[in-house]
Design a protein around this motif. Structure first.
Motif, PDB file in Angstrom:
ATOM      1  N   ARG A 403       0.503  -1.136   0.322  1.00  0.00           N
ATOM      2  CA  ARG A 403       0.235   0.127  -0.016  1.00  0.00           C
ATOM      3  C   ARG A 403       0.848   1.370  -0.285  1.00  0.00           C
ATOM      4  NH1 ARG A 403      -2.497  -1.713   4.313  1.00  0.00           N
ATOM      5  NH2 ARG A 403      -3.868  -2.081   3.035  1.00  0.00           N
ATOM      6  N   ASN A 406       2.473   1.492  -3.404  1.00  0.00           N
ATOM      7  CA  ASN A 406       1.627   2.138  -4.617  1.00  0.00           C
ATOM      8  C   ASN A 406       1.602   3.940  -4.130  1.00  0.00           C
ATOM      9  OD1 ASN A 406      -0.700   1.404  -6.237  1.00  0.00           O
ATOM     10  ND2 ASN A 406      -1.533  -0.034  -5.451  1.00  0.00           N
ATOM     11  N   VAL A 407       0.656   4.403  -2.387  1.00  0.00           N
ATOM     12  CA  VAL A 407       0.815   5.528  -2.919  1.00  0.00           C
ATOM     13  C   VAL A 407       1.919   6.456  -3.666  1.00  0.00           C
ATOM     14  CG1 VAL A 407      -0.036   7.229  -0.942  1.00  0.00           C
ATOM     15  CG2 VAL A 407      -0.979   5.027  -1.371  1.00  0.00           C
ATOM     16  N   THR A 408       2.966   6.090  -2.538  1.00  0.00           N
ATOM     17  CA  THR A 408       4.126   6.981  -2.356  1.00  0.00           C
ATOM     18  C   THR A 408       4.757   6.962  -3.438  1.00  0.00           C
ATOM     19  OG1 THR A 408       4.999   5.814  -0.394  1.00  0.00           O
ATOM     20  CG2 THR A 408       6.026   7.300  -1.748  1.00  0.00           C
ATOM     21  N   ASN A 410       2.851   5.598  -6.949  1.00  0.00           N
ATOM     22  CA  ASN A 410       1.498   5.836  -8.058  1.00  0.00           C
ATOM     23  C   ASN A 410       2.487   5.865  -9.472  1.00  0.00           C
ATOM     24  OD1 ASN A 410      -0.830   4.381  -9.038  1.00  0.00           O
ATOM     25  ND2 ASN A 410      -1.310   7.121  -8.818  1.00  0.00           N
ATOM     26  N   ALA A 411       2.112   7.408  -8.967  1.00  0.00           N
ATOM     27  CA  ALA A 411       2.890   8.181 -11.113  1.00  0.00           C
ATOM     28  C   ALA A 411       3.777   7.530 -11.295  1.00  0.00           C
ATOM     29  CB  ALA A 411       3.132   9.911 -10.774  1.00  0.00           C
ATOM     30  N   LEU A 413       4.798   4.722 -10.674  1.00  0.00           N
ATOM     31  CA  LEU A 413       4.588   2.869 -11.401  1.00  0.00           C
ATOM     32  C   LEU A 413       4.091   3.223 -12.565  1.00  0.00           C
ATOM     33  CD1 LEU A 413       3.983   1.319  -7.848  1.00  0.00           C
ATOM     34  CD2 LEU A 413       6.417   1.367  -9.552  1.00  0.00           C
ATOM     35  N   ASP A 414       2.748   4.018 -12.894  1.00  0.00           N
ATOM     36  CA  ASP A 414       1.633   4.237 -13.732  1.00  0.00           C
ATOM     37  C   ASP A 414       2.661   4.649 -14.731  1.00  0.00           C
ATOM     38  OD1 ASP A 414      -1.090   4.506 -14.805  1.00  0.00           O
ATOM     39  OD2 ASP A 414      -0.588   6.530 -15.060  1.00  0.00           O
ATOM     40  N   LEU A 533       0.075  -3.463  -7.893  1.00  0.00           N
ATOM     41  CA  LEU A 533       0.870  -2.422  -7.973  1.00  0.00           C
ATOM     42  C   LEU A 533       0.590  -1.769  -9.618  1.00  0.00           C
ATOM     43  CD1 LEU A 533       4.393  -3.118  -6.305  1.00  0.00           C
ATOM     44  CD2 LEU A 533       3.002  -1.533  -5.635  1.00  0.00           C
ATOM     45  N   ARG A 535      -1.714  -2.694 -11.647  1.00  0.00           N
ATOM     46  CA  ARG A 535      -3.360  -3.494 -12.329  1.00  0.00           C
ATOM     47  C   ARG A 535      -3.244  -4.019 -13.493  1.00  0.00           C
ATOM     48  NH1 ARG A 535      -3.513   2.370 -11.771  1.00  0.00           N
ATOM     49  NH2 ARG A 535      -3.247   2.095 -13.944  1.00  0.00           N
TER      50      ARG A 535
END
Length: 670
Positions: A403, A406-408, A410-411, A413-414, A533, A535
């Motif tokens: 989590r 994912n939050v830290t 996110n940009a 990883l995307d 992480l 999707r």
């Protein structure tokens, strides 16, 4: 006339025109892919529906007739398979009674238990004692630590259900594989008949057998066990054939001179002589059985596999990883024990009779203590359970870690996901789907002809054409695209790592630890954190496939580089080669056949993992197989599974032929 002029014609004559074949084929392929729509005949770009063979419908109709109509007079085929299921359920029920459920009879409210399942401390004592007898103090410590881990982290009950299933499946698979292997050694026609079935059993996705097993044997652990046996038996058959044929001729001659019958020669001389090698096959059966426990849980196997599957469906990262790590621990314990047993069978008996007697006495005392504590647990049931207050769990930490990532990030990883999709996956996908099916079949035939002759080329071309006749060509090309990209990425990572670690023992130990974990961790477990992480989608599937399939690329590259004869290294050193030159001009070129075999194994693992990634949204043959299981469409599932098997066989034969040809050119033998 100068010497150069005289030698020029000879150079032109010796230039191998065959080297131009592959560049020419590549150019033609690129041209065909980039032709505008309508430039080629419609039948070349899309296999005509009128030419398709309704294999799936035929299989479904046959299975329906087999289970509803077919009979032997006094009983139906359904009755026969249900009787077989009942017989096979007896050893499985016995193992579960001892290890997990307790000894008794009846079910539900009518259940009567006369003895509980073996408590964790009795199993711990017995396991440590057996490990000490087989492999010494180091193995005993490993077994003890592993079993204690299962109890402390609350995975004991599920692990014992899984262990009972694996033990029975492995025993039946090993015995069945041994008998089939012996039959193949005795009768060549049996080997010719069995070999294609072994290829299919090893390359067809397990999902494809689950539905037929479910229809034939009914829902429950027995169907899962039979599917596991079908998947895990082929290595035992192959090892048996190799091991029995490798027995020295002197032993056979001795058996003939002493008047042994064929049965006595087989069971009293050949099998005992080949026992150390046969134990390697047993080890492989155990590992493959553990590899499918999660998939088998879909049709009622239960145990740790069901725990992982439930966590995956609910996206419970921590619980899924803990159950997956428990399967890994169980796999390591069984693997090390089987390896030690194989080594022990190859060693001569203990010469010191006093030491041997002392070990036997200690083993008997340990088993007596375990039995006494089991009886005590039957009298006082509360002590049989590991105290809840002493249990530990890492599930919250795993969930919090994923989590936080994912939050830290996110940009980031995307961005990685989008970049990889747009610049790698999407172009490769468009290229694969644009290939005319007729040209792909022709390429397979040409590759087979060049690498292995007419028989290989025509045989592999027939398999490629068979995929087209099913109507699943586009779906099959999606499989080839994703598997191909994953294999390329795995090799770009694995081969350099293997080459670098081959001559550095300390680095190799660290790398080996990582790839051992990757190979023993259940394939489903990779999906849980990756889905959280990145999707669902092809990129998520790509990461999971690469993690699962990279190990053979590393192992074979390291093995090939390390096996280069020292005399060649010394000769290169004496000629003044630098370390880099020795690596690039001596070690790697001579290791190329081994590296090719590693790529072959990487392809096989990628295809097996590709079916599992259907759970995260891929649209390939794996999805076809999985959706067929959900819809109970046995024909569709088997046809999709056969297409995966055909792709695997084509890749295996081409890469193996290329490796053999390269070895012959280098004078290394076939």
């Amino acid at each position: 006339m100068t010497d150069a002029a005289l030698s020029a014609p000879a150079v032109r004559r010796s230039f191998p025109l065959g080297r131009l074949l592959w560049p020419a084929l590549l150019v033609v392929t690129i041209v065909l892919v980039n032709l505008p729509n309508g430039a080629l005949p419609a039948w070349m770009t899309k296999y005509p529906a009128a030419w398709q063979i309704p294999t799936a419908a035929w299989i479904s109709t046959f299975m329906r007739w087999l289970m509803e109509v077919a009979s032997f007079g006094l009983f139906t085929v359904r009755d026969l398979f249900r009787a077989v299921a009942w017989v096979l359920d007896l050893p499985l029920a016995a193992a579960k009674a001892v290890l997990a459920e307790g000894i008794g009879w009846g079910r539900g409210a009518d259940a009567v238990t006369i003895a509980p399942a073996i408590p964790w401390f009795s199993a711990l004592i017995a396991g440590v004692a057996a490990a000490y007898k087989v492999g010494g103090a180091r193995l005993a410590a490993l077994i003890g630590a592993g079993l204690l881990y299962l109890a402390v982290f609350g995975q004991w009950a599920g692990a014992m259900v899984t262990l009972s299933s694996v033990l029975v499946s492995s025993a039946l698979g090993a015995v069945g594989g041994l008998l089939i292997g012996l039959a193949c050694v005795r009768w060549r026609w049996a080997e010719r008949a069995v070999s294609p079935m072994l290829d299919l059993a090893q390359t067809m996705p397990v999902f494809a057998y689950l539905l037929p097993m479910l229809i034939l044997f009914g829902f429950g652990p027995v169907s899962a066990m039979i599917a596991t046996i079908v998947y895990a038996m082929p290595p035992m058959v192959r090892v048996t054939i190799i091991a029995i044929r490798a027995v020295p001729d002197e032993i056979r001659e001795l058996g003939a001179m002493t008047g042994c019958t064929r049965r006595q020669l087989t069971w009293k001389m050949l099998v005992p002589s080949a026992l150390p090698a046969l134990m390697v096959g047993v080890n492989q059966v155990i590992m493959l059985s553990l590899n499918v426990v999660i998939i088998a849980s879909m049709i009622g196997a239960g145990g740790l596999g069901f725990d992982v599957l439930s966590a995956l469906r609910a996206l419970k990262i921590g619980e899924g990883l803990e159950a997956g790590l428990a399967i890994t621990v169980l796999a390591i314990l069984l693997d090390r024990f089987a390896q030690a047993l194989a080594v022990k069978t190859g060693r001569p008996p203990e010469r010191d009779e006093q030491t041997a007697r002392r070990k036997r006495s200690a083993l008997q005392a340990a088993f007596m203590l375990a039995g006494a504590l089991w009886i005590l647990a039957a009298i006082v049931p509360d002590i049989a359970r590991y105290p809840d207050a002493l249990k530990l769990s890492t599930a919250p930490y795993w969930s919090d870690l994923v989590r936080w990532i994912n939050v830290t990030f996110n940009a980031t990883l995307d961005a990685i996901r989008t970049f990889a999709f747009l610049n790698l996956l999407a172009p490769a996908k468009r290229f694969a789907l644009a290939l005319p099916w007729a040209w792909v079949v022709a390429l397979v035939v040409i590759a087979g002809l060049r690498l292995g002759g007419w028989r290989l080329g025509l045989g592999l071309g027939a398999l490629a054409l068979a995929i087209a006749t099913t109507g699943l060509w586009q779906v099959a090309m999606l499989t080839v695209y994703l598997c191909g990209v994953a294999v390329v990425v795995a090799c770009l990572i694995g081969v350099p790592v293997g080459v670098a670690a081959a001559t550095r023992p300390r680095l190799w130990r660290a790398v080996e630890t990582v790839i051992d974990l990757l190979q023993t961790l259940p394939s489903f477990v990779y999906l849980i954190p990756i889905v959280m992480l990145f999707r669902v989608g092809d990129f998520t599937a790509l990461i999971a496939i690469v993690l699962y399939a990279v190990a053979p690329a590393i192992r074979y590259a390291a093995h090939g580089v390390a096996r280069v004869p020292p005399t060649l290294i010394e000769a290169a050193t004496m000629t003044g080669c630098t370390r880099r030159q020795i690596l690039t001009r001596v070690r790697v070129p001579l290791a190329l056949p081994e590296i090719l075999l590693g790529i072959n194994q990487t392809i096989m693992l990628a295809l097996s993992m590709l079916v599992i990634t259907a759970l995260v949204g891929t649209r390939d043959l794996g999805q076809e197989t999985y959706s067929a299981l959900a819809k109970a469409d046995v024909g569709k599932g088997l046809v999709a599974g056969l297409c995966v098997a055909f792709i695997a066989i084509i890749a295996d034969r081409l890469v193996s032929a290329a490796a053999a040809k390269m070895k012959r050119r280098r004078g290394l033998g076939a």
